[in-house]
Design a protein around this motif. Structure first.
Motif: not given
Length: 509
Positions: A107-124, A155-157
């Motif tokens: 979706g245009r708002d990128l609604r997604v449950a992010l997996p707990d992968t390495v550094a996903v909160e800053i890489l995205v 969920g991203t920072h």
């Protein structure tokens, strides 16, 4: 079958001795970062071809659910970067298809449950900002029509990322664990003074190494030679992490030992594992900080081979009745604690082992499974927890629940899998069923073994967590060998398998 398994195990162990980087699958995320960051590196055209070949019919990349977001962002950003360099229409079309996939999938708002992968909160957020920057520039040049910008998913920072960039721009050093994802800093990563690539690259990551060089890689630099060498296995594409030899070797040795498979582990493997243990434990590979997961597995592997090492290096990871993987980690890991439990039991530390076993049992889901941040599949986490609890003699009720969950989630073809039946996940399930020793589980175990023996695909779907999903090839094959060895040692399972096993001419795996 037993003799064949032993030979396969010995071959796998011997192959590790001379492999500098380890056997790990190519990564869309990581390869795309090298494409974007270091276009003059040898193999650039092959990396572009890899990205185009890996693009799905809907225009995206990567695994199911939220696992596809980061690789789709990375590949799309890399192709937009390449298009702005070359103007190639085919690259523009693939990049546009990637942009469409982002909104089609989430979706245009990128609604997604992010997996707990390495550094996903800053890489995205790093890639979202880079993509939006491309769109700004292309619109200003009237190359593309106006379109809405991508938001930062929940969920991203982005604020944390901005703060890290400001620190680096002000000349401050960041913790060692950040080096593995240095590329998230964007241009601020170039030539940072607090780290420098060497013969093993920087941060155990091709992307982080490329980010340090920016677009100007000095040909004589050892970090560039690392990038040239690490792509050799996959013809231009690169793995998400390398070298990971400590991780690979300790997992393989531990898996064989835990299954009771008598193998002659090369002395070089044991010597190098022992040499990696420092005052804070062992890292998974060169360029990574020590962690409790790899430390515990190295300690267990050495203990099983008659080379016990003091457990002092694990003490700093002990917090609140369990062990953290890294200091100040966001989420604890049940599989890290399962590996610590094995190491504690191998060294006779029964009191601490009891507390860790109780913590692991308390993390079990109501359905009987466990899940973990280092792997996409609950079968990995459930097997690791079950086997560690079984070895410790604790958690009988939790083990019974896990066994029932595995038994009722078997697929009609004898396999197990989160999304589809796989060799790897089936190997985990078979190990649990056979080690449980329950007669009612023997038939399910035999059917699982028949699936393992009929596996025709030399590749294995990526299920392990780093920045992207990946496959540790030798570790997966070792799990299959261990499962079949355990089954062969249980007479009723072996007898049932004889009736189910495909004829030799039918085996292609």
């Amino acid at each position: 079958m037993t003799a064949d398994l032993a030979e396969h195990a010995h071959h796998l162990l011997r192959a590790m001795v001379t492999d500098r980087f380890g056997d790990f699958s190519p990564s869309v995320y990581e390869t795309a970062r090298v494409v974007a960051l270091l276009p003059d590196l040898a193999g650039h055209a092959d990396r572009i071809a890899f990205l185009l070949d890996q693009q799905a019919a809907d225009g995206g990349w990567g695994g199911p659910d939220g696992y596809g977001l980061l690789p789709t962002l990375s590949a799309t950003e890399a192709l937009l970067t390449e298009f702005r360099r070359t103007g190639a229409p085919s690259i523009a079309a693939a990049a546009e298809h990637g942009l469409q996939a982002l909104t089609t999938r989430w979706g245009r708002d990128l609604r997604v449950a992010l997996p707990d992968t390495v550094a996903v909160e800053i890489l995205v957020p790093s890639l979202v900002s880079a993509l939006n920057g491309h769109l700004d520039a292309l619109e200003a040049e009237e190359i593309v029509p106006a379109r809405s910008r991508l938001p930062h998913p929940e969920g991203t920072h982005p604020a944390l990322l901005h703060g890290m960039r400001r620190l680096v721009e002000d000349g401050q050093a960041l913790p060692d664990k950040v080096l593995h994802s240095l590329e998230a800093l964007g241009p601020a990563a170039r030539g940072v003074a607090f780290a420098r690539p060497g013969d093993d690259g920087l941060g155990c990551s091709p992307a982080a190494t490329a980010a340090w060089f920016g677009t100007d890689g000095a040909r004589a630099h050892p970090g560039v030679r690392y990038l040239e060498n690490v792509q050799a296995r996959h013809g231009g594409a690169v793995p998400v992490a390398a070298p990971l030899t400590v991780f690979e070797r300790s997992w393989v040795v531990s898996t064989f030992a835990d299954a009771g498979l008598a193998v002659d582990v090369p002395g070089e493997v044991l010597d190098e594992l022992a040499a990696e243990i420092g005052p804070h434990g062992a890292p998974g590979g060169a360029g990574l900080p020590p962690d409790a997961d790899d430390t515990a597995t190295v300690l267990y592997a050495l203990a099983t081979q008659g080379r016990p090492h003091p457990l002092d290096c694990l003490r700093e990871y002990h917090v609140d009745g369990h062990f953290c993987t890294y200091p100040e980690e966001r989420t604890p890991s049940v599989t890290t604690n399962a590996h610590v439990l094995q190491a504690l039991c191998a060294h006779g530390q029964s009191e601490v082992a009891g507390r860790v076993a109780a913590w692991i049992a308390a993390q079990q889901h109501p359905d009987g499974s466990w899940t973990d941040k280092w792997h996409a599949s609950p079968y990995y986490a459930t097997a690791r927890c079950f086997l560690a609890l079984a070895g410790s003699g604790h958690g009988a009720a939790a083990r019974a629940r896990a066994l029932r969950w595995i038994a009722r989630t078997q697929n009609p073809d004898g396999s197990w899998g989160r999304w589809q039946g796989t060799f790897e996940e089936t190997a985990y399930a078979v190990q649990v069923l056979v080690r449980a020793g329950e007669p009612w589980a023997d038939e399910a175990a035999a059917r699982g073994c028949a699936f393992l023996l009929s596996w025709a695909d030399a590749a294995h779907p990526p299920l392990w967590h780093d920045k992207d999903l990946y496959t540790p090839g030798r570790i997966v094959r070792a799990e299959g060998i261990a499962a079949l060895h355990l089954a062969a040692a249980r007479p009723r399972v072996a007898a049932l398998l004889t009736r189910l096993e495909p004829a030799p001419a039918e085996r292609t795996g």
